[in-house]
Design a protein around this motif. Structure first.
Motif: not given
Length: 184
Positions: A128-133
């Protein structure tokens, strides 16, 4: 994950299914061998089923609190990323998220330490953090993540199992507690 990364090639999906099925054969044959060689006192019906029912009923009262304390405010990342994937109509990634959560939740059938076992869903926070980044950009992502970390430190930490919550103190809080409150 392999299926998603290989643009949905059916061969990879079928190989994954085949690998999972083949991994069950040693377990099945071992269990059959044990049943033939020695008397088995605990079978699924005589022991495990009652234990599973009792375990699930004991989790209900503090279940949501235990799930929250696994990552506290970092649950916002999977929620936000799921929203982005939903907007993009990316069903594969949403299914992947669902499978990660399902895998972590399936542990609750036989175990009861909710906040620890939900930690098995940690890859969900990372993906999720990768997508949000990607969506926010690195600079904004770092600023908001830093703020989220600071706010998370303000929320006390609890370990939740069954209907029990045990508070974990940070080192400074623990030292202050010893110095000022635990004079006995």
């Amino acid at each position: 994950m392999s299926y998603i990364n290989n643009e949905g090639k059916k061969t990879n999906l079928y190989l994954g299914y085949l690998g999972m099925i083949l991994s069950l054969f040693p377990i099945y044959f071992y269990r059959r061998y044990i049943f033939e060689v020695a008397p088995v006192e605990y079978t699924f019906k005589t022991f495990y089923w009652d234990h599973i029912k009792e375990n699930i009923s004991s989790l209900i009262s503090c279940f949501y609190v235990g799930v929250f304390y696994a990552f506290k405010l970092f649950w916002l990342y999977p929620i936000i990323a799921s929203y982005y994937y939903f907007q993009e109509n990316n069903k594969k990634q949403l299914l992947f998220y669902f499978l990660i959560i399902s895998g972590a939740l399936s542990q609750m059938i036989v175990a009861y330490d909710t906040s620890r076992l939900m930690g098995l869903a940690f890859p969900l926070v990372i993906f999720s953090a990768i997508k949000i980044n990607e969506k926010w950009g690195t600079e904004l992502f770092i600023k908001r993540t830093f703020f989220l970390i600071l706010v998370n430190f303000l929320i006390p930490q609890f370990c939740v199992w069954q209907s029990t919550m045990t508070r974990f103190y940070s080192l400074p809080t623990y030292l202050l507690k010893i110095l000022f409150w635990d004079k006995g």
